[in-house]
Design a protein around this motif. Structure first.
Motif, short mmCIF file in Angstrom:
data_model
loop_
_atom_site.label_atom_id
_atom_site.label_comp_id
_atom_site.label_asym_id
_atom_site.label_seq_id
_atom_site.Cartn_x
_atom_site.Cartn_y
_atom_site.Cartn_z
N GLN A 57 0.88 -1.15 0.01
CA GLN A 57 0.00 0.04 0.17
C GLN A 57 0.94 1.32 -0.12
OE1 GLN A 57 -2.55 -0.31 3.27
NE2 GLN A 57 -3.71 -2.06 2.59
N MET A 58 2.07 1.23 0.89
CA MET A 58 2.85 2.33 0.72
C MET A 58 3.56 2.78 -0.63
SD MET A 58 2.84 4.01 3.82
CE MET A 58 4.37 4.59 4.15
N ASP A 59 3.73 1.54 -1.30
CA ASP A 59 4.32 1.65 -2.66
C ASP A 59 3.22 2.08 -3.51
OD1 ASP A 59 6.45 1.04 -4.25
OD2 ASP A 59 5.48 -0.46 -5.16
N VAL A 60 1.87 1.77 -3.36
CA VAL A 60 0.99 2.33 -4.22
C VAL A 60 0.82 3.76 -4.09
CG1 VAL A 60 -1.66 2.51 -4.30
CG2 VAL A 60 -0.60 0.32 -4.22
N LEU A 118 2.26 9.41 -5.80
CA LEU A 118 2.55 10.82 -5.47
C LEU A 118 3.87 11.33 -6.20
CD1 LEU A 118 1.62 10.55 -1.53
CD2 LEU A 118 0.46 12.25 -3.32
N ALA A 119 4.52 10.31 -6.77
CA ALA A 119 5.71 10.78 -7.51
C ALA A 119 5.05 11.51 -8.77
CB ALA A 119 6.31 9.47 -8.11
N GLU A 120 3.87 11.50 -9.04
CA GLU A 120 3.33 12.17 -10.33
C GLU A 120 2.23 13.08 -10.12
OE1 GLU A 120 2.09 9.04 -12.96
OE2 GLU A 120 4.23 8.36 -13.35
N ASN A 121 1.83 12.99 -8.54
CA ASN A 121 0.90 13.87 -8.21
C ASN A 121 1.18 14.73 -6.91
OD1 ASN A 121 -1.50 13.03 -10.28
ND2 ASN A 121 -0.44 11.29 -9.46
N GLU A 122 0.80 16.24 -6.97
CA GLU A 122 1.03 16.78 -5.75
C GLU A 122 0.11 16.41 -4.54
OE1 GLU A 122 1.44 21.42 -4.04
OE2 GLU A 122 0.47 21.08 -5.93
N VAL A 150 9.89 3.00 6.54
CA VAL A 150 9.01 3.88 5.69
C VAL A 150 9.81 5.01 5.01
CG1 VAL A 150 6.86 3.48 7.17
CG2 VAL A 150 8.81 5.26 8.04
N ASP A 151 11.18 5.35 5.49
CA ASP A 151 11.78 6.31 5.01
C ASP A 151 12.33 6.23 3.50
OD1 ASP A 151 12.11 7.77 7.24
OD2 ASP A 151 13.91 6.75 7.97
N GLU A 152 12.12 4.93 3.12
CA GLU A 152 12.32 4.83 1.64
C GLU A 152 11.17 5.39 0.61
OE1 GLU A 152 10.58 0.20 0.88
OE2 GLU A 152 12.79 0.32 1.74
N TYR A 153 10.12 5.42 1.23
CA TYR A 153 9.10 6.12 0.18
C TYR A 153 9.18 7.59 0.28
CZ TYR A 153 7.50 1.49 1.25
OH TYR A 153 7.40 -0.14 1.47
N GLU A 154 9.99 7.88 -0.43
CA GLU A 154 10.29 9.58 -0.61
C GLU A 154 9.18 10.34 -0.88
OE1 GLU A 154 13.09 10.77 -3.83
OE2 GLU A 154 13.10 8.66 -4.54
N HIS A 155 8.19 9.94 -1.82
CA HIS A 155 7.25 10.71 -2.28
C HIS A 155 6.21 10.83 -1.25
CE1 HIS A 155 9.22 10.89 -5.93
NE2 HIS A 155 9.24 9.74 -6.16
N VAL A 156 5.91 9.50 -0.58
CA VAL A 156 4.88 9.85 0.69
C VAL A 156 5.56 10.49 1.72
CG1 VAL A 156 3.92 8.49 2.41
CG2 VAL A 156 4.18 7.33 0.10
N GLN A 157 6.83 10.65 2.06
CA GLN A 157 7.37 11.51 2.72
C GLN A 157 7.27 12.99 2.54
OE1 GLN A 157 8.60 10.85 5.94
NE2 GLN A 157 8.77 8.57 5.72
#
Length: 309
Positions: free
Chosen positions: A200-203, A208-212, A248-255
């Motif tokens: 889910q975090m990867d989803v 969020l890599a492509e959306n603000e 969780v730090d690896e999900y840079e766009h979620v961060q």
């Protein structure tokens, strides 16, 4: 067919539980919430709900589901919707307040949050609204805010709102329960739900890599709904040390999104309402006026010794 044939033991795993033909309830059967869990609905005691001075009456606690709605109400006020003023009453779910007769009348499912609108748009009698997603859509439509009317953006916002509603049980009721609350650590259960939460975090991260924001460039109720669950996880503020466990730090766009949303005044205030844990200065057990944030947080009263989740 024998029970062993129906439920064959997996290689290198200890002998497992074999379900009986008919399940029976054993009160207090373990776990952090055993004392309030039961297999039937309805009230356990008679208790009326309090009613304050504002048309909107919220009955909740500062769990992720409760925070969704208090964030929305504070965002509405920050956006200038003065009619969104509200009273927020604390429902201590660990004490079983949600099984009082008054609360059950508002939400027959006995879950927070629950809302009563004493001034609905149709001018009729007070209207109950329960389930956090339903409350958010109701408020968005009542005030014409945070749910765009343009078909594509609105649909995308609703896509992600309902994604959260369907996904969060795997995070909270699945991973969170077995990782933090279950009476024993079960490797299979933790691995099963950790894998799903990371998916889910990867989803989220890919989107969020492509959306603000969740619905593109527009901040909506979808962001408000997802942030208390997945933003808290990204901030390592959920389920003990689960943030490190799940990397969780690896999900840079979620961060990035988590920090951006978390800087909003409405989010900061909404996070405090009905909160019963953490820094006393972040706990506003009940909220009846905007001035309460300055004068009635728990640090002003030496903390709340009765507070518990």
């Amino acid at each position: 067919m024998t029970d062993t044939e129906k439920f064959p033991p997996e290689k290198n795993l200890p002998a497992g539980y074999v379900p009986p033909k008919v399940w029976t309830w054993e009160p207090g059967n373990g776990g952090a919430f055993a004392s309030i869990n039961r297999p039937v609905a309805g009230a356990t005691h008679v208790k009326d709900l309090p009613v304050g001075k504002h048309p909107l009456q919220l009955y909740s606690q500062g769990t992720p589901n409760g925070v969704k709605v208090t964030i929305m109400l504070e965002e509405l006020l920050a956006a200038g919707h003065s009619d969104a003023e509200y009273d927020a009453w604390l429902i201590r779910i660990g004490d079983g307040n949600q099984f009082g007769s008054g609360f059950v009348e508002v939400n027959p499912n006995s879950k927070i949050p629950a809302l009563m609108d004493h001034r609905p748009k149709d001018g009729g009698k007070p209207l109950r609204v329960f389930e956090s997603g339903s409350i958010m859509v109701y408020l968005a439509e009542k005030f014409g805010a945070f749910l765009p009317t343009e078909t594509r953006v609105r649909t995308e916002a609703l896509n992600w709102l309902f994604w959260q509603m369907g996904s969060a049980p795997f995070l909270g009721g699945g991973f969170g329960h077995f990782y933090a609350y279950a009476p024993m650590k079960i490797e299979y259960a933790i691995n099963r739900y950790a894998m799903e939460v990371k998916r889910q975090m990867d989803v989220l991260n890919r989107h969020l890599a492509e959306n603000e924001y969740m619905a593109g460039s527009t901040y909506t109720i979808a962001d408000m709904a997802i942030w208390p669950w997945y933003g808290r996880l990204a901030l390592k503020d959920a389920y003990d040390d689960a943030g490190d466990f799940l990397s969780v730090d690896e999900y840079e766009h979620v961060q990035r999104w988590t920090k951006q949303v978390g800087e909003r005044t409405g989010v900061k205030r909404g996070f405090m309402v009905n909160r019963t844990s953490g820094d006393p200065s972040s706990q506003l057990l009940e909220r009846h006026d905007a001035s309460d944030f300055e004068t009635k947080t728990q640090d002003k009263f030496g903390g709340d010794p009765a507070a518990k989740v």
